[in-house]
Design an enzyme around this catalytic site. Structure first.
Site, PDB file in Angstrom:
ATOM      1  N   ILE A   1     -14.823  26.958   4.015  1.00 38.35           N
ATOM      2  CA  ILE A   1     -14.674  28.251   3.415  1.00 38.35           C
ATOM      3  C   ILE A   1     -15.007  27.882   1.892  1.00 38.35           C
ATOM      4  O   ILE A   1     -15.590  28.904   1.246  1.00 38.35           O
ATOM      5  CB  ILE A   1     -13.280  28.927   3.611  1.00 38.35           C
ATOM      6  CG1 ILE A   1     -13.354  29.372   4.918  1.00 38.35           C
ATOM      7  CG2 ILE A   1     -13.337  30.022   2.491  1.00 38.35           C
ATOM      8  CD1 ILE A   1     -11.803  29.873   5.144  1.00 38.35           C
TER       9      ILE A   1
ATOM     10  N   TYR B   1       3.591  26.230   8.511  1.00 31.70           N
ATOM     11  CA  TYR B   1       2.090  26.565   7.773  1.00 31.70           C
ATOM     12  C   TYR B   1       2.293  28.237   7.563  1.00 31.70           C
ATOM     13  O   TYR B   1       1.870  28.591   6.489  1.00 31.70           O
ATOM     14  CB  TYR B   1       1.036  26.446   8.942  1.00 31.70           C
ATOM     15  CG  TYR B   1      -0.394  26.935   8.548  1.00 31.70           C
ATOM     16  CD1 TYR B   1      -1.089  26.292   7.460  1.00 31.70           C
ATOM     17  CD2 TYR B   1      -0.979  28.143   9.036  1.00 31.70           C
ATOM     18  CE1 TYR B   1      -2.309  26.717   7.211  1.00 31.70           C
ATOM     19  CE2 TYR B   1      -2.125  28.471   8.635  1.00 31.70           C
ATOM     20  CZ  TYR B   1      -2.894  27.763   7.767  1.00 31.70           C
ATOM     21  OH  TYR B   1      -4.323  28.376   7.255  1.00 31.70           O
TER      22      TYR B   1
HETATM   23  N1  LIG Z   1     -10.535  28.026   9.276  1.00 30.85           N
HETATM   24  C1  LIG Z   1      -9.742  28.822   9.607  1.00 30.85           C
HETATM   25  O1  LIG Z   1      -9.589  29.432  10.700  1.00 30.85           O
HETATM   26  C2  LIG Z   1      -8.658  29.598   8.633  1.00 30.85           C
HETATM   27  C3  LIG Z   1      -7.824  30.489   9.044  1.00 30.85           C
HETATM   28  C4  LIG Z   1      -6.945  31.038   8.149  1.00 30.85           C
HETATM   29  C5  LIG Z   1      -6.790  30.313   6.842  1.00 30.85           C
HETATM   30  N2  LIG Z   1      -7.633  29.325   6.714  1.00 30.85           N
HETATM   31  C6  LIG Z   1      -7.495  29.001   5.154  1.00 30.85           C
HETATM   32  O2  LIG Z   1      -8.586  28.512   4.539  1.00 30.85           O
HETATM   33  C7  LIG Z   1      -8.566  27.637   3.691  1.00 30.85           C
HETATM   34  C8  LIG Z   1      -9.738  27.027   3.763  1.00 30.85           C
HETATM   35  O3  LIG Z   1      -9.651  26.230   4.874  1.00 30.85           O
HETATM   36  P1  LIG Z   1     -11.340  25.805   5.710  1.00 30.85           P
HETATM   37  O4  LIG Z   1     -11.025  26.328   7.264  1.00 30.85           O
HETATM   38  O5  LIG Z   1     -12.342  25.650   4.991  1.00 30.85           O
HETATM   39  O6  LIG Z   1     -10.723  24.250   6.065  1.00 30.85           O
HETATM   40  P2  LIG Z   1     -11.293  22.623   5.408  1.00 30.85           P
HETATM   41  O7  LIG Z   1     -12.758  22.814   5.812  1.00 30.85           O
HETATM   42  O8  LIG Z   1     -10.590  21.665   6.204  1.00 30.85           O
HETATM   43  O9  LIG Z   1     -11.170  22.914   3.984  1.00 30.85           O
HETATM   44  C9  LIG Z   1      -9.854  22.793   3.523  1.00 30.85           C
HETATM   45  C10 LIG Z   1      -9.918  22.211   2.029  1.00 30.85           C
HETATM   46  O10 LIG Z   1      -8.720  21.853   1.361  1.00 30.85           O
HETATM   47  C11 LIG Z   1      -8.695  20.744   0.604  1.00 30.85           C
HETATM   48  N3  LIG Z   1      -7.353  20.311   0.552  1.00 30.85           N
HETATM   49  C12 LIG Z   1      -6.451  19.920   1.607  1.00 30.85           C
HETATM   50  N4  LIG Z   1      -5.425  19.205   1.216  1.00 30.85           N
HETATM   51  C13 LIG Z   1      -5.797  19.063  -0.300  1.00 30.85           C
HETATM   52  C14 LIG Z   1      -5.040  18.488  -1.369  1.00 30.85           C
HETATM   53  N5  LIG Z   1      -3.723  18.008  -1.074  1.00 30.85           N
HETATM   54  N6  LIG Z   1      -5.561  18.243  -2.373  1.00 30.85           N
HETATM   55  C15 LIG Z   1      -6.712  18.754  -2.678  1.00 30.85           C
HETATM   56  N7  LIG Z   1      -7.478  19.494  -1.622  1.00 30.85           N
HETATM   57  C16 LIG Z   1      -6.856  19.635  -0.557  1.00 30.85           C
HETATM   58  C17 LIG Z   1      -9.575  19.845   1.510  1.00 30.85           C
HETATM   59  O11 LIG Z   1      -9.954  18.962   0.483  1.00 30.85           O
HETATM   60  P3  LIG Z   1     -10.671  17.374   1.300  1.00 30.85           P
HETATM   61  O12 LIG Z   1     -11.752  17.922   2.011  1.00 30.85           O
HETATM   62  O13 LIG Z   1     -11.396  16.924  -0.048  1.00 30.85           O
HETATM   63  O14 LIG Z   1      -9.791  16.784   1.537  1.00 30.85           O
HETATM   64  C18 LIG Z   1     -10.656  20.918   2.159  1.00 30.85           C
HETATM   65  O15 LIG Z   1     -11.739  20.847   1.347  1.00 30.85           O
HETATM   66  C19 LIG Z   1      -7.286  27.110   3.965  1.00 30.85           C
HETATM   67  O16 LIG Z   1      -6.434  27.560   2.872  1.00 30.85           O
HETATM   68  C20 LIG Z   1      -6.850  27.669   5.262  1.00 30.85           C
HETATM   69  O17 LIG Z   1      -5.406  27.351   5.328  1.00 30.85           O
HETATM   70  C21 LIG Z   1      -8.492  28.940   7.437  1.00 30.85           C
END
Ligand SMILES: NC(=O)c1ccc[n+]([C@@H]2O[C@H](COP(=O)([O-])OP(=O)(O)OC[C@H]3O[C@@H](n4cnc5c(N)ncnc54)[C@H](OP(=O)(O)O)[C@@H]3O)[C@@H](O)[C@H]2O)c1
Length: 275
Positions: free
Chosen positions: A20, A164
């Site tokens: 995202i 979560y």
């Molecule tokens: N995908 C879904 O279905 C979904 C649904 C609802 C909500 N969300 C929310 O959307 C957001 C983005 O998720 P995504 O799906 O794009 O997942 P993603 O590809 O795993 O991205 C999450 C990002 O958060 C970063 N991150 C995690 N822990 C961290 C920390 N301690 N310090 C700094 N950065 C950190 C990671 O950085 P690194 O890669 O550099 O470690 C990663 O780039 C999140 O808040 C997630 O909860 C996602």
């Protein structure tokens, strides 16, 4: 003031190399360019490396002035340092903070370890507050806004998602609270609650073809979301089109969360198409 004399639109995006986050950097860049603005981006990853370098290179090649940042958002000092570096890159202005970084730690509440609970609250809730607090003056200076990425899980509980879901529910209230406290400073604060989105975070689930097909069948709009679906909503909430929107949560889920009652057995037949 012509658009060439106006300060660049400056956004800080956390979790910028994730699914995202990356899509959000591109959407914010393209929408601001379409409005005739130049763009400055501060893009934050958890660590330095090839993914961050690649993102910085891609955004620069598309015309943005980019600073790559890194730090562990579980660490309060790193939050403050990252915000400070971004504010410096923006010369004291921040139009948009996208607090997108987040993590999950599935597990039943009766057995969940304390350190896992705390880590989720540090990254999923506290980091948004600390980043926003440390950028407050720059956000006020630009009459900017905060968009935090929450989750449908913060609105609906489900077993195994105790920490979560609770952290995302807290994030939703934190942002409503900031919206009220900071409206007088000209700062808008909103959240987006994504539904099911295929990103690196959820890739293992969707690689299962049968699971992916069954999930897709539960979404009224007939597909799993993409990073772009969420990114376009961020660009809207963070742009001038949402200038009177604050304290709102935008559910971007293809209609999934409202679909429960339609799954009840014994409902009257659906009207025939065209009626
Ligand atoms: N995908 C879904 O279905 C979904 C649904 C609802 C909500 N969300 C929310 O959307 C957001 C983005 O998720 P995504 O799906 O794009 O997942 P993603 O590809 O795993 O991205 C999450 C990002 O958060 C970063 N991150 C995690 N822990 C961290 C920390 N301690 N310090 C700094 N950065 C950190 C990671 O950085 P690194 O890669 O550099 O470690 C990663 O780039 C999140 O808040 C997630 O909860 C996602």
């Amino acid at each position: 003031m012509t658009s060439s004399e106006a300060p660049p639109f400056h956004a800080l995006v956390t979790g910028a190399t994730g699914g995202i986050g990356r899509a959000t950097c591109l959407a914010v860049l393209h929408e601001a360019q379409a409005r005739g603005q130049s763009v400055r981006l501060s893009v934050a990853a958890s660590r330095p490396g090839a993914a961050l370098d690649e993102l910085v290179g891609t955004l620069r090649s598309q015309g943005a002035e980019v600073r790559g940042l890194h730090g562990d958002l579980a660490d309060p000092e790193a939050c403050q340092r990252l915000a400070g570096q971004a504010v410096e890159h923006g010369e004291g202005r921040l139009d948009l903070l996208v607090s997108n970084a987040g993590m999950g730690r599935p597990g039943p509440l009766k057995a969940l370890a304390l350190d896992q609970w705390e880590l989720l609250f540090q990254v999923n809730v506290r980091a948004t507050w600390l980043l926003a607090q440390a950028s407050h003056a720059a956000l006020a200076n630009a009459r900017g806004s905060v968009v935090a990425i929450a989750s449908m899980a913060g609105l609906h509980p489900h077993p195994g998602s105790g920490a979560y879901s609770t952290s995302k529910a807290a994030l939703l209230m934190l942002c409503r609270q900031m919206a009220q406290e900071w409206a007088a400073d000209g700062i808008r604060v909103n959240t987006i609650s994504p539904g099911m989105v295929r990103t690196p975070l959820t890739e293992a689930t969707y690689r299962h073809e049968e699971v992916a097909a069954r999930r897709k069948a539960m979404v009224p709009l007939g597909r799993i979301g993409t990073g772009d679906d969420i990114a376009r909503a961020v660009a809207y909430l963070g742009g001038p089109g949402a200038g009177y929107v604050t304290g709102s949560n935008l559910l971007v889920d293809g209609g999934f969360c409202d679909h429960l009652l339609a799954t009840l057995p014994g409902l009257p037949p659906k009207p025939a198409e065209g009626n």
